[in-house]
Design a protein around this motif. Structure first.
Motif: not given
Ligand SMILES: *Cc1c(COP(=O)(O)O)cnc(C)c1O
Length: 234
Positions: A133-138, A142-144, A160-169, A181-185
Protein backbone atom coordinates in the motif's frame (compact mmCIF):
# COMPACT_ATOMS: atom_id res chain seq x y z
CA UNK A 1 -11.73 -30.21 29.31
CA UNK A 2 -11.14 -26.72 30.76
CA UNK A 3 -13.07 -23.75 29.47
CA UNK A 4 -9.95 -22.42 27.78
CA UNK A 5 -9.32 -25.75 26.06
CA UNK A 6 -12.87 -25.80 24.84
CA UNK A 7 -12.74 -22.19 23.63
CA UNK A 8 -9.44 -22.52 21.75
CA UNK A 9 -10.13 -25.84 20.10
CA UNK A 10 -13.60 -24.71 19.00
CA UNK A 11 -12.24 -21.43 17.62
CA UNK A 12 -9.53 -23.20 15.66
CA UNK A 13 -11.95 -25.80 14.28
CA UNK A 14 -14.28 -23.01 13.17
CA UNK A 15 -11.49 -21.15 11.41
CA UNK A 16 -10.27 -24.25 9.65
CA UNK A 17 -13.79 -24.80 8.39
CA UNK A 18 -14.05 -21.20 7.17
CA UNK A 19 -10.65 -21.49 5.52
CA UNK A 20 -11.75 -24.65 3.70
CA UNK A 21 -14.96 -22.93 2.56
CA UNK A 22 -13.13 -19.86 1.31
CA UNK A 23 -10.65 -22.08 -0.52
CA UNK A 24 -13.34 -24.07 -2.25
CA UNK A 25 -15.22 -20.87 -3.20
CA UNK A 26 -12.03 -19.81 -4.93
CA UNK A 27 -11.68 -23.18 -6.66
CA UNK A 28 -8.72 -24.13 -4.50
CA UNK A 29 -8.06 -27.19 -2.37
CA UNK A 30 -8.45 -26.68 1.40
CA UNK A 31 -4.98 -28.17 1.90
CA UNK A 32 -3.43 -25.28 -0.05
CA UNK A 33 -4.04 -22.86 2.79
CA UNK A 34 -2.43 -23.20 6.19
CA UNK A 35 -3.50 -21.51 9.39
CA UNK A 36 -0.68 -19.87 11.32
CA UNK A 37 -2.01 -19.41 14.86
CA UNK A 38 -0.65 -16.04 16.01
CA UNK A 39 -0.01 -16.55 19.70
CA UNK A 40 1.84 -13.33 20.52
CA UNK A 41 1.05 -11.94 23.98
CA UNK A 42 -0.82 -15.12 24.88
CA UNK A 43 0.73 -17.64 27.26
CA UNK A 44 2.65 -20.76 26.27
CA UNK A 45 -0.15 -22.78 27.90
CA UNK A 46 -2.48 -21.65 25.09
CA UNK A 47 -0.03 -22.95 22.50
CA UNK A 48 0.19 -26.23 24.38
CA UNK A 49 -3.59 -26.60 24.30
CA UNK A 50 -3.74 -26.30 20.51
CA UNK A 51 -0.64 -28.43 20.14
CA UNK A 52 -2.35 -31.19 22.07
CA UNK A 53 -5.32 -30.80 19.74
CA UNK A 54 -2.93 -31.50 16.84
CA UNK A 55 -2.01 -27.99 15.67
CA UNK A 56 1.66 -27.27 14.93
CA UNK A 57 1.94 -23.89 13.20
CA UNK A 58 2.37 -20.89 15.48
CA UNK A 59 3.38 -17.31 14.75
CA UNK A 60 5.14 -14.94 17.15
CA UNK A 61 5.97 -11.25 16.80
CA UNK A 62 8.38 -10.43 19.62
CA UNK A 63 11.79 -12.10 19.71
CA UNK A 64 12.31 -12.38 23.45
CA UNK A 65 8.76 -13.53 24.10
CA UNK A 66 9.08 -16.17 21.37
CA UNK A 67 12.40 -17.47 22.69
CA UNK A 68 10.93 -17.75 26.18
CA UNK A 69 8.02 -19.77 24.86
CA UNK A 70 10.34 -22.04 22.86
CA UNK A 71 12.23 -22.72 26.05
CA UNK A 72 9.05 -23.36 27.99
CA UNK A 73 7.74 -25.75 25.31
CA UNK A 74 11.09 -27.24 24.35
CA UNK A 75 9.77 -30.80 24.50
CA UNK A 76 7.19 -30.07 21.79
CA UNK A 77 7.71 -30.16 18.06
CA UNK A 78 6.16 -26.75 17.41
CA UNK A 79 6.54 -25.22 13.95
CA UNK A 80 7.48 -21.65 14.91
CA UNK A 81 7.22 -18.71 12.51
CA UNK A 82 8.45 -15.19 13.14
CA UNK A 83 6.07 -12.56 11.75
CA UNK A 84 6.85 -9.35 13.66
CA UNK A 85 8.94 -6.34 12.85
CA UNK A 86 12.60 -7.26 13.34
CA UNK A 87 15.29 -4.89 14.57
CA UNK A 88 18.78 -5.48 13.18
CA UNK A 89 20.25 -6.15 16.59
CA UNK A 90 17.76 -9.01 17.10
CA UNK A 91 18.34 -10.66 13.72
CA UNK A 92 20.91 -13.06 15.12
CA UNK A 93 18.38 -14.48 17.56
CA UNK A 94 15.88 -15.59 14.94
CA UNK A 95 18.21 -17.48 12.58
CA UNK A 96 17.87 -21.20 12.97
CA UNK A 97 15.05 -20.86 15.50
CA UNK A 98 12.04 -20.37 13.23
CA UNK A 99 10.79 -22.42 10.29
CA UNK A 100 10.40 -19.11 8.48
CA UNK A 101 10.92 -15.41 9.12
CA UNK A 102 8.10 -13.55 7.35
CA UNK A 103 9.25 -9.98 7.89
CA UNK A 104 12.52 -9.55 6.00
CA UNK A 105 12.42 -6.18 4.26
CA UNK A 106 16.01 -5.01 3.75
CA UNK A 107 19.30 -6.43 2.54
CA UNK A 108 20.89 -5.35 5.81
CA UNK A 109 18.48 -7.50 7.80
CA UNK A 110 18.81 -10.36 5.33
CA UNK A 111 22.60 -10.15 5.57
CA UNK A 112 22.53 -10.34 9.36
CA UNK A 113 20.22 -13.36 9.37
CA UNK A 114 22.36 -14.98 6.68
CA UNK A 115 25.51 -14.46 8.71
CA UNK A 116 24.08 -16.16 11.75
CA UNK A 117 22.53 -18.95 9.66
CA UNK A 118 25.94 -19.55 8.08
CA UNK A 119 27.56 -19.75 11.52
CA UNK A 120 24.94 -22.31 12.52
CA UNK A 121 25.34 -24.10 9.18
CA UNK A 122 21.62 -23.95 8.41
CA UNK A 123 19.56 -22.53 5.58
CA UNK A 124 16.97 -20.12 6.95
CA UNK A 125 13.64 -19.85 5.13
CA UNK A 126 12.44 -16.30 4.78
CA UNK A 127 9.58 -14.36 3.23
CA UNK A 128 9.95 -10.82 2.04
CA UNK A 129 7.50 -8.36 3.50
CA UNK A 130 6.20 -5.96 0.87
CA UNK A 131 4.57 -2.64 1.66
CA UNK A 132 1.98 -3.03 -1.12
CA UNK A 133 0.00 0.00 0.00
CA UNK A 134 3.06 2.23 0.07
CA UNK A 135 2.28 3.37 3.61
CA UNK A 136 4.81 5.81 5.03
CA UNK A 137 5.47 4.40 8.48
CA UNK A 138 4.95 0.74 7.69
CA UNK A 139 7.65 -1.87 7.42
CA UNK A 140 8.04 -3.78 4.20
CA UNK A 141 10.08 -3.16 1.09
CA UNK A 142 8.50 -1.00 -1.58
CA UNK A 143 7.34 -2.64 -4.79
CA UNK A 144 9.99 -0.68 -6.66
CA UNK A 145 12.79 -2.01 -4.44
CA UNK A 146 11.55 -5.60 -4.38
CA UNK A 147 13.44 -6.93 -7.43
CA UNK A 148 16.75 -5.47 -6.23
CA UNK A 149 16.20 -6.95 -2.78
CA UNK A 150 15.45 -10.40 -4.16
CA UNK A 151 18.51 -10.19 -6.37
CA UNK A 152 20.71 -9.34 -3.38
CA UNK A 153 19.21 -12.07 -1.24
CA UNK A 154 19.83 -14.65 -3.96
CA UNK A 155 23.49 -14.03 -3.24
CA UNK A 156 23.10 -15.10 0.39
CA UNK A 157 23.81 -18.82 0.52
CA UNK A 158 22.19 -19.48 3.86
CA UNK A 159 18.85 -17.88 3.08
CA UNK A 160 16.03 -19.30 1.03
CA UNK A 161 13.23 -17.00 -0.10
CA UNK A 162 10.03 -19.05 0.02
CA UNK A 163 7.52 -16.30 -0.61
CA UNK A 164 6.12 -12.85 0.04
CA UNK A 165 4.22 -11.40 2.97
CA UNK A 166 1.98 -8.36 3.28
CA UNK A 167 0.15 -6.54 6.02
CA UNK A 168 -2.24 -4.21 4.22
CA UNK A 169 -3.89 -1.24 5.92
CA UNK A 170 -6.80 -2.06 8.20
CA UNK A 171 -10.25 -1.70 6.67
CA UNK A 172 -13.53 -2.10 8.52
CA UNK A 173 -14.75 -3.89 5.42
CA UNK A 174 -12.34 -6.70 4.43
CA UNK A 175 -13.10 -6.00 0.77
CA UNK A 176 -10.91 -2.92 1.18
CA UNK A 177 -7.85 -5.15 1.53
CA UNK A 178 -8.60 -7.22 -1.58
CA UNK A 179 -6.64 -5.09 -4.08
CA UNK A 180 -3.53 -5.29 -1.87
CA UNK A 181 -3.76 -9.07 -1.63
CA UNK A 182 -4.26 -9.33 -5.38
CA UNK A 183 -1.27 -7.04 -5.83
CA UNK A 184 0.98 -9.25 -3.69
CA UNK A 185 0.06 -12.29 -5.73
CA UNK A 186 0.77 -10.43 -8.94
CA UNK A 187 4.15 -9.30 -7.62
CA UNK A 188 4.97 -12.85 -6.60
CA UNK A 189 4.17 -14.16 -10.07
CA UNK A 190 6.19 -11.34 -11.59
CA UNK A 191 9.23 -12.15 -9.44
CA UNK A 192 8.96 -15.86 -10.24
CA UNK A 193 9.14 -15.03 -13.94
CA UNK A 194 11.85 -12.41 -13.60
CA UNK A 195 14.20 -14.60 -11.58
CA UNK A 196 13.11 -18.07 -12.68
CA UNK A 197 12.47 -19.03 -9.06
CA UNK A 198 9.54 -20.52 -7.16
CA UNK A 199 7.85 -18.45 -4.48
CA UNK A 200 5.32 -20.95 -3.16
CA UNK A 201 4.17 -19.04 -0.09
CA UNK A 202 1.91 -16.01 0.09
CA UNK A 203 1.56 -15.02 3.74
CA UNK A 204 -1.49 -12.77 3.83
CA UNK A 205 -4.79 -12.42 5.67
CA UNK A 206 -5.53 -11.96 9.37
CA UNK A 207 -8.59 -12.27 11.61
CA UNK A 208 -10.56 -9.57 9.81
CA UNK A 209 -9.76 -10.40 6.22
CA UNK A 210 -8.46 -13.96 5.86
CA UNK A 211 -11.33 -15.12 3.65
CA UNK A 212 -10.68 -12.39 1.11
CA UNK A 213 -6.93 -13.16 1.28
CA UNK A 214 -7.62 -16.82 0.50
CA UNK A 215 -9.77 -15.86 -2.46
CA UNK A 216 -6.79 -13.84 -3.70
CA UNK A 217 -4.30 -16.69 -3.34
CA UNK A 218 -3.03 -16.72 0.25
CA UNK A 219 -1.24 -19.93 1.23
CA UNK A 220 -0.83 -18.99 4.88
CA UNK A 221 -3.26 -16.92 6.89
CA UNK A 222 -1.97 -15.42 10.15
CA UNK A 223 -4.85 -15.53 12.60
CA UNK A 224 -4.56 -14.34 16.20
CA UNK A 225 -7.63 -12.69 17.69
CA UNK A 226 -10.15 -15.08 16.19
CA UNK A 227 -8.39 -18.02 17.82
CA UNK A 228 -7.08 -16.64 21.11
CA UNK A 229 -9.36 -13.67 21.73
CA UNK A 230 -8.16 -10.15 22.40
CA UNK A 231 -4.50 -9.82 23.24
CA UNK A 232 -3.81 -8.87 26.84
CA UNK A 233 -2.82 -5.23 27.10
CA UNK A 234 -4.73 -4.21 23.96
C1 LIG B 1 -0.64 -9.77 15.31
C2 LIG B 1 -0.43 -10.11 13.90
C3 LIG B 1 -1.36 -10.91 13.20
C4 LIG B 1 -2.64 -11.44 13.80
O1 LIG B 1 -3.61 -10.45 13.83
P1 LIG B 1 -5.14 -10.76 14.22
O2 LIG B 1 -5.88 -9.59 13.70
O3 LIG B 1 -5.19 -10.86 15.72
O4 LIG B 1 -5.53 -12.01 13.58
C5 LIG B 1 -1.06 -11.22 11.88
N1 LIG B 1 0.05 -10.77 11.27
C6 LIG B 1 0.95 -9.99 11.90
C7 LIG B 1 2.15 -9.53 11.17
C8 LIG B 1 0.73 -9.64 13.23
O5 LIG B 1 1.63 -8.84 13.82
Amino acid sequence: MSNREKELTENLAEIKEEVAEAASRAGRKPGEVEVLAVSKLHPASDIEILYNAGHRLFGESYVQEALNKMEELSGLDVDWHFIGGLQSKKAKYVAGKFSAVHSVDSSKLAGLINKKAAALDVVQNILIQVNTAGEEQKSGVSEEQLPALIEEITGFENLKVIGLMALPPFFGDPEGARPYFARLRMLSEGMEKLFGIKLPELSMGMTGDFKVAIEEGSTMVRVGTKIFGRRPGY
